[in-house]
Design an enzyme around this catalytic site. Structure first.
Site, PDB file in Angstrom:
ATOM      1  N   HIS A   1      29.441  35.525  36.784  1.00  0.00           N
ATOM      2  CA  HIS A   1      29.738  36.051  37.677  1.00  0.00           C
ATOM      3  C   HIS A   1      30.031  35.175  38.796  1.00  0.00           C
ATOM      4  O   HIS A   1      29.469  34.258  39.039  1.00  0.00           O
ATOM      5  CB  HIS A   1      28.546  37.046  38.688  1.00  0.00           C
ATOM      6  CG  HIS A   1      29.144  37.671  39.798  1.00  0.00           C
ATOM      7  ND1 HIS A   1      28.384  37.217  41.155  1.00  0.00           N
ATOM      8  CD2 HIS A   1      30.200  38.247  40.344  1.00  0.00           C
ATOM      9  CE1 HIS A   1      29.164  37.792  41.955  1.00  0.00           C
ATOM     10  NE2 HIS A   1      30.091  38.624  41.629  1.00  0.00           N
ATOM     11  N   SER A   2      31.537  35.447  39.199  1.00  0.00           N
ATOM     12  CA  SER A   2      32.019  34.440  40.332  1.00  0.00           C
ATOM     13  C   SER A   2      32.126  32.939  39.897  1.00  0.00           C
ATOM     14  O   SER A   2      32.672  32.845  38.801  1.00  0.00           O
ATOM     15  CB  SER A   2      31.341  34.568  41.739  1.00  0.00           C
ATOM     16  OG  SER A   2      31.921  33.768  42.781  1.00  0.00           O
TER      17      SER A   2
END
Length: 869
Positions: free
Chosen positions: A124-125
């Site tokens: 994520h990210s």
């Protein structure tokens, strides 16, 4: 928590590795005798390792559904919630730790029957970028990863490039993936962006670089993902159930029956990802679906010769086959379109290869050509592509207690395609473009002409009117962008007025000539009015979305121009002008922007580019943005005006806050008297050395913050003393006008107070500039404070050396006054330098924010020399 080797734990004391589990599954795996398929979750900026629960919990439910024939073991890394999107010094450390984790995870399976040789990663990210960076490590074996799924990861560039470690990391990762693209073909990569609701990472940054992995990488926006069809914000993309379901379904479809692990076949991996994230045919995934099938059963066969057919079924216990002979339609029509409101995963449309008079003996399953929409599944076939088909067959199974609607029509493509030019970018809502559609069919395509740039942001209004008020199926509108998977789909009632926001995440590639379309899956006997209108605020919001990260550069540039104007006024009149008045007078975009535009234009010529490179000058950021089709002069003008407005009101707020703070501060401390003092004293020299030692042994941003507080208190003293002496001067002036000696004394005090006021105005501007230096260095300070229990010294430190220079400069400036500066020979140079520095700041700081403090420091250094020389 997974126990890591002592050497690894000692080298990375702030990081940990966990295995997720719940209920009986967690109890059974406490001894770490694992038999599943390993998946590693990497959290992003300030992210928690506990976010893996979204994936792990649903994967466990899915495994229970298949009686644990396959199951996944979800691991997660605890990065101590570090701010890696703002401080890039730990990205390399995180990458190396993940490498150690992968090796430890695979060791847990080495004695198993179906021991894995690779790990799937979900990042994520910034976790997705760390996963991509694994391949840049010298001792990393690429075969340790076969699948990488990233969620809202800014792959192209950092959102806020606040230090050079961050930009260098991005450059190394992207260059490696482009140069080594052939070596990465066995790695399948999926990037999922959040769409327009993700205000932290715009979706254009989440698209993988186009030159890397043409056939093994996929980039999609969540609004285009089948069964999701929604935009998510930056955090909710981790737990959005529709996206998690799509991901887990893809994981289970990727399992190889023989190895009980994720398949080693890259083509199968890509077909599975396309099935779940791009075009879902409303069928359960099959690797090699049967080409031919026999249509068996006791269903009734009905021949339909009409070019348009609709059928509704409710509580029917008998199944039917509807056949459409193609021989009579091939000459008159080019396409056939069919839709079906039964959203189950069974086959429903076939192409007949061999038929007798009453039924089809052999057929090909055309259901794989279908596409799932929110309320229906549709298929469109070009008749020319199927010359061997004699009939189209629609299967309608028995429907008990359910109501379903089906429809088919033959049409010419030209009759269902209309062109609608979008309004001009600079029409500012004064003009609109519209078209009227009298629907007689089930599908219309409205081609949006000249819609290909990211700054073209419009509102599309679709108003539907129907002749009768009977119950109708809802309309589905899809804005289809052919060069990227960023479609948006809206379901609307009939009749209704629907508003669609038409904006692009990435611009159209130069070699792509396809046109965006508005697909209207319509109801017959309805009229549709499609209207396009643009509004200035929509354009402004789009510019902010793409360039909000550059706001600090424009704000500081405006303050720097004001600072230069104050020095110039001080030189010419002997008085320092007020910040707000000077900002209005000096902060003019025509002083800065034309020169940058000229340089960008000249860099299109080889001779100028070669000369520029021979001088070892970095590339102008605007030129890089122009190559990405994300820049034109109007953008810079709008951003500059925004910067002027923010600088103006921040200056007003800053001055007011300083007055209030000084009043509060000096009510607790006995006020001193304004007095002349030397710039450098032994005590101040010791203070400078102490702060320099703090910068060298702990954190440069911490030392900068300390000198900032010291300057703030000093300015508070100046502010309070100036107001007190001003009131004393007023009283004395009224009582001593007829006394010559007292008048002389009053004049002297008046001069002193005027000098103090000038100095205070200059100090407030310097402190305003310095505030932005502190803000831009704040992430490294927060990172250092968060990790203080592990290491007292920040390593690497992006501002260790610059902090020492800033400390020396500000220790002199905070004790200086305008009387020393006015008499300096260097004042003329110091007053003129801020303008070229502002130009350079806008030229080289938009995509490299960490350069901004260097320009400010150089300008302040000249001010210090004016105090000395």
């Amino acid at each position: 928590k997974i126990k890591l080797p002592k050497k690894t734990a000692r080298r990375y004391p702030a990081y940990e590795l966990y295995l997720y589990g719940e209920g009986n599954y967690a109890e059974e795996n406490k001894n770490l005798l694992l038999t599943g398929i390993p998946v590693l979750f990497l959290p992003g900026n300030a992210g928690s390792y506990k976010q893996v629960r979204s994936l792990g919990s649903i994967a466990l439910r899915k495994a229970e559904d298949v009686d644990f024939k396959y199951h996944f073991n979800f691991f997660s890394v605890n990065f101590n919630e570090e701010l890696v999107a703002l401080y890039g010094g730990s990205l390399q450390r995180q990458t190396k730790f993940v490498h150690e984790c992968i090796k430890e995870i695979l060791k847990l399976y080495r004695d198993g029957e179906f021991a894995p040789t690779s790990v799937a990663i979900v990042g994520h990210s910034m976790g997705g970028l760390v996963a991509r960076a694994l391949l840049t490590l010298k001792n990393f074996k690429p075969e340790l990863i076969n699948l990488l799924i990233t969620q809202a990861t800014p792959h192209v560039a950092p959102v806020m490039p606040l230090d050079r470690y961050l930009t260098d990391f991005y450059t190394a990762v992207n260059n490696h993936w482009i140069l080594k693209a052939q070596d990465l073909r066995n790695l399948t990569t999926l990037s999922v962006a959040g769409g327009f609701r993700d205000y932290q990472v715009r979706s254009g940054l989440a698209f993988l670089p186009r030159l890397s992995q043409h056939d093994s990488a996929l980039s999609v926006v969540s609004s285009a993902v089948p069964r999701a069809w929604a935009s998510t914000d930056h955090l909710s993309i981790v737990w959005c159930k529709e996206l998690i379901l799509a991901t887990i379904r893809a994981f289970f479809d990727l399992v190889d029956e023989n190895t009980r692990q994720i398949t080693e076949d890259p083509k199968k991996r890509m077909s599975v990802l396309n099935h779940h994230f791009v075009r879902h045919p409303a069928k359960i995934f099959e690797e090699n679906p049967e080409v031919f099938t026999e249509l068996t059963g006791i269903f009734m066969w009905i021949t339909v010769k009409a070019s348009k057919w609709t059928y509704s079924v409710y509580n029917d216990s008998d199944g039917k086959y509807f056949t459409f002979p193609l021989a009579s339609h091939r000459k008159s029509y080019s396409h056939v379109y069919c839709e079906n409101s039964m959203l189950d995963t069974s086959s429903w449309i076939y192409g007949c290869m061999n038929s007798n008079l009453s039924m089809c003996l052999e057929a090909t399953d055309l259901s794989w050509r279908a596409e799932l929409l929110p309320t229906t599944k549709v298929v469109m076939l070009k008749l020319q592509d199927y010359p061997s088909l004699s009939h189209i067959v629609i299967q309608v199974p028995p429907a008990v207690g359910n109501k379903h609607t089906l429809g088919c029509e033959f049409f010419k493509e030209d009759s269902r395609t209309v062109q609608l030019p979008v309004t001009h970018l600079f029409s500012f809502g004064l003009s609109s473009s519209k078209i009227l559609l009298n629907s007689t069919g089930l599908l219309y395509n409205v081609q949006l002409q000249h819609f290909n740039q990211i700054y073209q942001a419009f509102k599309i209004y679709i108003e539907s009117h129907c002749q009768s008020l009977k119950e109708r199926k809802p309309n589905v509108y899809r804005l289809h962008i052919p060069w990227s998977h960023e479609d948006s789909i809206i379901v609307a009632k009939v009749p209704s007025l629907t508003e669609i926001s038409a904006k692009l995440h990435i611009t159209q590639p130069h070699n792509d000539r396809r046109v965006p379309e508005l697909n209207i899956y319509s109801s017959s006997d309805c009229q549709y009015e499609v209207k396009i209108k643009n509004y200035p605020y929509v354009l402004v919001f789009q510019i902010i979305r793409f360039h909000a990260g550059a706001f600090p550069v424009y704000i500081v540039s405006n303050i720097l121009l004001t600072y230069g104007g104050q020095l110039s006024t001080l030189r010419s009149t002997g008085q320092c002008s007020d910040f707000s008045l000077e900002l209005v007078r000096t902060a003019k975009p025509y002083k800065v922007e034309p020169l940058i535009s000229i340089v960008v234009f000249l860099q299109g010529f080889n001779w100028f580019r070669e000369t520029w490179e021979s001088l070892s000058l970095p590339e102008v950021d605007a030129a890089v943005l122009s190559r990405q089709d994300a820049w034109f002069p109007l953008v810079s003008l709008i951003l500059f005006l925004f910067g002027t407005g923010i600088a103006y009101w921040s200056g007003v707020l800053f001055s007011t806050s300083l007055r209030l703070f000084s009043s509060l501060w000096l009510t607790l401390i006995r006020p001193t008297v304004l007095q002349k003092d030397r710039l450098i004293t032994p005590r101040r020299l010791c203070g400078v050395l102490a702060l320099a030692l703090v910068s060298w042994t702990t954190c440069g941003a911490f030392a900068v913050f300390l000198i900032y507080l010291q300057y703030l208190f000093k300015d508070s003293d100046h502010s309070k003393e100036t107001s007190q002496n001003s009131s004393i001067h007023t009283i004395r002036t009224q009582s001593s006008m007829d006394n010559v000696s007292e008048a002389t004394q009053t004049f002297s005090k008046s001069t002193t107070i005027a000098e103090a006021v000038n100095s205070l105005k200059m100090h407030v501007t310097i402190l305003n500039l310095f505030t932005w230096i502190v803000l831009l260095n704040l992430p490294s300070l927060i990172y250092w404070l968060k990790n203080l229990r592990y290491n007292i010294r920040l390593d690497p430190d992006p501002c260790r050396f610059s902090a020492i220079i800033i400390i020396c400069i500000l220790e002199i400036l905070m004790n200086s006054s305008t009387s020393e500066v006015k008499s300096s020979k260097l004042l003329k140079i110091a007053a003129k330098v801020p303008l070229p520095l502002s130009v350079a700041m806008l030229a080289f700081g938009r995509m490299h924010l960490y350069r901004v403090p260097h320009f400010v420091t150089f300008s302040l250094l000249l001010h210090v020399l004016c105090c000395v020389v």
